[in-house]
Design a protein around this motif. Sequence first.
Motif, PDB file in Angstrom:
ATOM      1  N   ALA A  62       0.596  -1.039   0.498  1.00  0.00           N
ATOM      2  CA  ALA A  62       0.208   0.319   0.282  1.00  0.00           C
ATOM      3  C   ALA A  62       0.374   1.202   0.487  1.00  0.00           C
ATOM      4  N   ILE A  63       0.506   2.403  -1.027  1.00  0.00           N
ATOM      5  CA  ILE A  63       0.916   3.347  -0.637  1.00  0.00           C
ATOM      6  C   ILE A  63       0.230   4.771   0.021  1.00  0.00           C
ATOM      7  N   TYR A  64       1.030   5.085   1.068  1.00  0.00           N
ATOM      8  CA  TYR A  64       0.045   6.187   1.769  1.00  0.00           C
ATOM      9  C   TYR A  64       0.868   8.065   1.254  1.00  0.00           C
ATOM     10  N   PRO A  86      -4.268   4.455   2.255  1.00  0.00           N
ATOM     11  CA  PRO A  86      -3.991   3.742   1.337  1.00  0.00           C
ATOM     12  C   PRO A  86      -4.376   5.431   0.391  1.00  0.00           C
ATOM     13  N   ILE A  87      -3.159   5.512  -0.833  1.00  0.00           N
ATOM     14  CA  ILE A  87      -3.990   6.124  -2.298  1.00  0.00           C
ATOM     15  C   ILE A  87      -4.111   4.763  -3.004  1.00  0.00           C
ATOM     16  N   TYR A  88      -3.276   4.197  -2.908  1.00  0.00           N
ATOM     17  CA  TYR A  88      -3.392   3.448  -3.707  1.00  0.00           C
ATOM     18  C   TYR A  88      -2.408   1.944  -3.186  1.00  0.00           C
ATOM     19  N   LEU A 157      -7.622  -5.965   0.788  1.00  0.00           N
ATOM     20  CA  LEU A 157      -7.613  -4.687   0.807  1.00  0.00           C
ATOM     21  C   LEU A 157      -8.285  -3.268   0.308  1.00  0.00           C
ATOM     22  N   ILE A 158      -8.540  -3.560  -0.994  1.00  0.00           N
ATOM     23  CA  ILE A 158      -9.175  -2.457  -1.801  1.00  0.00           C
ATOM     24  C   ILE A 158     -10.189  -2.324  -1.531  1.00  0.00           C
ATOM     25  N   LYS A 159     -11.052  -3.399  -1.087  1.00  0.00           N
ATOM     26  CA  LYS A 159     -12.478  -3.564  -0.882  1.00  0.00           C
ATOM     27  C   LYS A 159     -12.628  -2.613   0.776  1.00  0.00           C
ATOM     28  N   LEU A 160     -12.084  -3.519   1.191  1.00  0.00           N
ATOM     29  CA  LEU A 160     -11.742  -1.829   2.486  1.00  0.00           C
ATOM     30  C   LEU A 160     -11.125  -0.839   2.616  1.00  0.00           C
ATOM     31  N   ASN A 161     -10.172  -0.242   2.512  1.00  0.00           N
ATOM     32  CA  ASN A 161      -9.872   0.781   1.968  1.00  0.00           C
ATOM     33  C   ASN A 161     -10.396   2.063   0.800  1.00  0.00           C
ATOM     34  N   PRO A 163      -9.157   2.585  -1.600  1.00  0.00           N
ATOM     35  CA  PRO A 163      -8.305   3.503  -2.600  1.00  0.00           C
ATOM     36  C   PRO A 163      -8.131   4.703  -3.600  1.00  0.00           C
ATOM     37  N   LEU A 164      -8.021   5.622  -3.397  1.00  0.00           N
ATOM     38  CA  LEU A 164      -7.945   6.498  -4.741  1.00  0.00           C
ATOM     39  C   LEU A 164      -8.230   6.733  -5.998  1.00  0.00           C
ATOM     40  N   TRP A 165      -6.647   5.588  -6.550  1.00  0.00           N
ATOM     41  CA  TRP A 165      -6.237   5.525  -7.027  1.00  0.00           C
ATOM     42  C   TRP A 165      -6.599   4.126  -7.692  1.00  0.00           C
ATOM     43  N   ASN A 166      -6.651   3.047  -6.523  1.00  0.00           N
ATOM     44  CA  ASN A 166      -7.605   1.939  -7.169  1.00  0.00           C
ATOM     45  C   ASN A 166      -8.972   1.941  -7.826  1.00  0.00           C
ATOM     46  N   SER A 167      -9.595   3.163  -7.125  1.00  0.00           N
ATOM     47  CA  SER A 167     -11.462   2.809  -7.246  1.00  0.00           C
ATOM     48  C   SER A 167     -11.848   4.001  -8.555  1.00  0.00           C
TER      49      SER A 167
END
Length: 224
Positions: A62-64, A86-88, A157-161, A163-167
Amino acid sequence: MASATLNRQQDNMKPVPFDRKNHVYKNDAFVELVKDAIRFFNGTPIQVLPPSVSFTGTGIYAIYYTGKHPLYARYADLNRLDYRLPIYVGKAVPRGWRQSRIADNPASQSKELFSRLREHARNIENGSGLASDDFMCRFVIFEDAGSDMISTIEAALIKLNRPLWNSVVDGFGNHTPGMGRFQQAKSDWDVIHPGRAWAKKCTGKPNTKEKITAAIKAHLSKLA
């Protein structure tokens, strides 16, 4: 006896009327395993981006964001005291994984995870308005049969957080398109943060900066 056994085998091979419950897999132990992996992930030490020491292995990361870009001020606020959001989120899988799902072996590991983080740092440096010093990362290395969990934990982790650069802002993790594929549109990330040389060659019609910015603000307004 042999005839009866053969009849049973033939019966087992016949299709039966559809019943959804016969196709649903449930296992609480699997759910707990994913939760345990996420707990471990969230407890791993924060590192600079890219990490200061090269290492072998594959896994998830993860990147913050902690900088002063006005679009991402909400992330900087949330990550001021601890790295909460995280942002990604991404993954680095073993070589040959897509073709044969070969598990990562500690005796033959290469540096996919470290290389991926280093690549992200270069992309950030090339992107307008960003600097790698404004980002931190954490990661988990999966070895042997554990490497089969990489995609599952990344998805969790993507579902939980979210992240902007994923979603919302696509394209940060993109690679250079293959030869003859530059007719595609520049990604949203490259519209907001122009600078990657290969992205400049894309000839398709991208989303407008105004549209992407509006989507970012709407997403960030919902963050806890």
